[in-house]
Design an enzyme around this catalytic site. Structure first.
Site, mmCIF file in Angstrom:
data_model
loop_
_atom_site.group_PDB
_atom_site.id
_atom_site.type_symbol
_atom_site.label_atom_id
_atom_site.label_comp_id
_atom_site.label_asym_id
_atom_site.label_seq_id
_atom_site.Cartn_x
_atom_site.Cartn_y
_atom_site.Cartn_z
ATOM 1 C CB CYS A 48 83.697 -2.730 71.514
ATOM 2 S SG CYS A 48 82.343 -3.784 72.073
ATOM 3 C CB CYS A 51 80.438 -0.359 74.449
ATOM 4 S SG CYS A 51 82.186 -0.796 74.596
ATOM 5 C CB CYS A 97 84.619 -5.222 74.988
ATOM 6 S SG CYS A 97 84.591 -3.441 75.290
ATOM 7 C CB CYS A 100 80.291 -3.355 76.985
ATOM 8 S SG CYS A 100 80.775 -4.160 75.445
ATOM 9 C CB CYS A 122 91.690 -15.498 66.583
ATOM 10 S SG CYS A 122 90.726 -16.204 65.261
#
Length: 134
Positions: A48, A51, A97, A100, A122
């Protein structure tokens, strides 16, 4: 949902570029076929961008020719959060995510890709950072 990483809107804006903020925190989408990881074949882990949580492995990345990086499975079942998305006049499954709450993209099923899960995560390149294998 309460996330492990929580920041104010101003903190996210200070950390992320305007384009990153638009996708990760506002649920936007980057233009098709322009993301830096769409055609990448580098071996590694995709994390991510907001984060650093490890989300996807290059081992599950495949060529879907849809314009965004595609994966058939997250790195672990608890790495991402799946939410119903009824925006834009359709029903989809949003991928966030789990650490976060940042928007990553959407997951689709039953499209007939020759993958073990018959799923296509995707994901916007701008929501990821590739950590190449050593």
């Amino acid at each position: 949902m309460t996330y492990e990483i929580q920041k104010t809107d101003d903190e996210w804006r200070a950390q992320l570029s305007p384009a990153e903020y638009q996708v990760l925190r506002r649920g936007g989408t980057e233009p098709a076929f322009r993301g830096e990881y769409t055609d990448t074949k580098t071996v590694g882990v995709y994390a991510c961008r907001a984060c650093g949580a490890e989300l996807f492995s290059s081992e599950t990345k495949f060529e879907s020719h849809c314009g965004w990086p595609s994966f058939f499975d997250p790195r672990s079942s608890d790495a991402v959060e799946l939410l119903e998305d009824r925006s834009h006049g359709m029903v989809r499954v949003e991928v966030r995510c789990a650490r976060c709450g940042s928007h990553l993209g959407h997951v689709f099923e039953g499209e007939g890709y020759p993958t073990p899960t018959d799923q296509r995560y995707c994901i916007n390149s701008i929501s990821l950072t590739l950590k190449p294998a050593q």
